[in-house]
Design a protein around this motif. Structure first.
Motif, PDB file in Angstrom:
ATOM      1  N   THR A  95       0.845  -1.202   0.000  1.00  0.00           N
ATOM      2  CA  THR A  95       0.000   0.000   0.000  1.00  0.00           C
ATOM      3  C   THR A  95       0.877   1.248   0.000  1.00  0.00           C
ATOM      4  N   ASP A 131      -9.142   8.204   2.760  1.00  0.00           N
ATOM      5  CA  ASP A 131      -8.366   9.424   2.958  1.00  0.00           C
ATOM      6  C   ASP A 131      -8.432   9.697   4.465  1.00  0.00           C
ATOM      7  N   ILE A 163      -3.746  10.216   1.633  1.00  0.00           N
ATOM      8  CA  ILE A 163      -4.462   9.209   0.845  1.00  0.00           C
ATOM      9  C   ILE A 163      -3.766   7.875   1.100  1.00  0.00           C
ATOM     10  N   TRP A 164      -4.570   6.861   1.430  1.00  0.00           N
ATOM     11  CA  TRP A 164      -4.017   5.516   1.608  1.00  0.00           C
ATOM     12  C   TRP A 164      -4.615   4.642   0.517  1.00  0.00           C
ATOM     13  N   ALA A 165      -3.769   3.997  -0.267  1.00  0.00           N
ATOM     14  CA  ALA A 165      -4.256   3.241  -1.427  1.00  0.00           C
ATOM     15  C   ALA A 165      -3.503   1.927  -1.584  1.00  0.00           C
ATOM     16  N   SER A 166      -4.202   0.944  -2.148  1.00  0.00           N
ATOM     17  CA  SER A 166      -3.509  -0.296  -2.501  1.00  0.00           C
ATOM     18  C   SER A 166      -2.960  -0.129  -3.915  1.00  0.00           C
ATOM     19  N   GLY A 221      -4.374  12.709  -6.004  1.00  0.00           N
ATOM     20  CA  GLY A 221      -5.371  11.635  -5.898  1.00  0.00           C
ATOM     21  C   GLY A 221      -5.909  11.224  -7.263  1.00  0.00           C
ATOM     22  N   GLN A 251      -6.707  -2.277  -7.792  1.00  0.00           N
ATOM     23  CA  GLN A 251      -8.078  -2.420  -7.293  1.00  0.00           C
ATOM     24  C   GLN A 251      -8.261  -3.771  -6.614  1.00  0.00           C
ATOM     25  N   PHE A 285      -3.918   2.816  -8.919  1.00  0.00           N
ATOM     26  CA  PHE A 285      -3.970   2.664  -7.458  1.00  0.00           C
ATOM     27  C   PHE A 285      -5.438   2.675  -7.034  1.00  0.00           C
ATOM     28  N   TRP A 286      -5.720   2.018  -5.915  1.00  0.00           N
ATOM     29  CA  TRP A 286      -7.106   1.921  -5.455  1.00  0.00           C
ATOM     30  C   TRP A 286      -7.195   2.554  -4.073  1.00  0.00           C
ATOM     31  N   ILE A 287      -7.926   3.668  -3.977  1.00  0.00           N
ATOM     32  CA  ILE A 287      -7.944   4.411  -2.716  1.00  0.00           C
ATOM     33  C   ILE A 287      -8.732   3.643  -1.657  1.00  0.00           C
ATOM     34  N   GLN A 340      -5.506   7.479  -9.114  1.00  0.00           N
ATOM     35  CA  GLN A 340      -6.601   6.665  -9.669  1.00  0.00           C
ATOM     36  C   GLN A 340      -6.359   6.372 -11.147  1.00  0.00           C
TER      37      GLN A 340
END
Ligand code: SAM
Length: 377
Positions: free
Chosen positions: A101, A128, A153-156, A115, A159, A123-125, A119
């Motif tokens: 992540t 926030d 923003i924290w994202a993997s 952000g 998706q 990346f998959w949010i 996307q």
């Protein structure tokens, strides 16, 4: 963890021991090309905010505000900033593990653009998070609200990024058994934690508080994980990673910041392993089917299970289901039905007789799990 080094010669670095717990000097896009792909667990990025300051900012007493006016924060246009953002995000995505992540921190000046680019790149949010400052700077001109927070923003990575680390149970337990929320309250970095240069001025204009990085690492990493910070600055990520038994790799362009970060990290004493245990989430533990208690001989078909007050009694069948009267089903379904509920955790609801008392069948599940872990399952 090896002693901290700085790497200037950025030829390819395929072997982890060559770059782990080091600061790579240079532009992050070029430097990250040298790291193997899929080699870091988590990214924390605190990129230039592109503050677009228009002239000096003064307090009501006419003293000048020590604002972020460094060259590294200047971009010709939003387009130039977007191109830069895209380039570094692509570079970190290549080195991030598929189950990794990324955290990016920013302000209203840049975080929405970042952000959107995240996307666009896949990346998959996940969340926030608002970092609400207990001691924000006032708005000196009085023409807008006081700017009292920053956004993370924290994202993997993707998706479908499955299996990323989120220490849900530990965070909840640390928060008086209440789910950790997405608004965090911390002071900005001041006092003894703030690094100063020889003249007593801030060594770095945007040094982040260690408490913020500690929350991030306790939430989304495990001891021994590798945390990449492509905009290392004064080395906050490295200092916290070392203290919490994580590894880091940083990238920074400015030698003065690298020197300060090295000195800072060298002073950090890691916590003892015993103090670093993370309470695991039940969902992260290996799944055990009730029938495996029968398969392993821990529970015999025909055993009677009871709820804790012996209001109901159900019989274990050879196929791993329970029967009560003319009903049969899983430990969960039968537990729910006898109580007239939609759902029930059968592992904690049902008990078996042992030594004259009742013991939760979850005890047996724990024993099976230990066996699975020893066998490397
Ligand atoms: C917002 S600051 C990070 C501060 C850091 N989180 C801390 O706590 O000290 C951004 C840092 O990125 C560095 N930087 C800017 N552009 C860079 C690039 N292209 N590659 C590597 N470092 C860069 C700057 O020199 C600055 O130290």
């Amino acid at each position: 963890m090896s002693a901290m080094r700085q790497l200037d010669d950025l030829s390819a670095l395929p072997v982890q021991s060559e770059w782990l717990n080091t600061i790579l000097k240079g532009d992050c896009v070029a430097a990250l090309e040298k790291l193997p792909e899929k080699s870091v667990d988590v990214v924390f990025a605190d990129p230039p905010y592109n503050l677009q300051l228009d002239g000096d900012l003064h307090r009501p007493d006419q003293s000048k505000v020590d604002a972020v006016d460094n060259d590294w924060d200047q971009f010709e246009s939003f387009g130039a900033y977007d191109a830069f953002t895209r380039a570094w995000l692509l570079a970190v995505r290549r080195v991030l593990k598929p189950n990794g992540t990324i955290w990016v921190i920013g302000s209203y000046h840049n975080i929405f653009r970042v952000g959107a680019t995240m996307q666009d790149l896949g990346f998959w949010i996940l969340n926030d998070v608002v970092w609400r400052k207990t001691n924000p700077m006032p708005n000196f001109r009085g023409r807008r609200f006081q700017n009292a927070h920053e956004t993370l923003i924290w994202a993997s990575r993707d998706q479908k990024g499955k299996g990323y680390t989120f220490n849900y149970e530990a965070l909840k337990a640390s928060n008086d058994d209440i789910q950790m929320r997405s608004d965090w309250l911390f002071p900005i970095c001041t006092g003894g934690e703030r690094l100063k240069d020889g003249n007593g001025n801030k060594l770095h204009p945007t040094q982040k508080p260690e408490a913020l990085l500690a929350r991030i690492m306790m939430a989304s990493t495990k001891p021994g994980d590798v945390v990449l910070d492509p905009f290392f600055g004064s080395g906050t990520t490295g200092a916290v990673a070392k203290r919490l038994g994580r590894n880091f790799v940083g990238v920074e362009r400015e030698q003065a910041y690298i020197d300060a970060a090295q000195e800072r990290i060298a002073m950090v004493t890691p916590l003892d392993d015993a103090d670093l245990g993370t309470m695991t989430s039940k969902r992260a533990e290996p799944r055990v089917a009730f029938v495996s208690l029968i398969d392993t001989g821990m529970m015999k078909p025909g055993t009677i299970l009871y709820d804790s007050r012996k209001r109901w009694a159900a019989k274990v069948r050879a196929d791993g289901t329970l029967s009560i009267g003319d009903k049969a089903g899983s430990i969960h379904r039968i537990g729910a039905e006898v109580q007239g509920l939609d759902a029930c955790n059968g592992w904690t609801f049902w008990h078996y007789e042992r030594n004259g008392g009742l013991t939760q069948i979850d005890e047996l599940r724990r024993i099976v799990r230990v066996g699975m872990e020893c066998a490397g399952a």
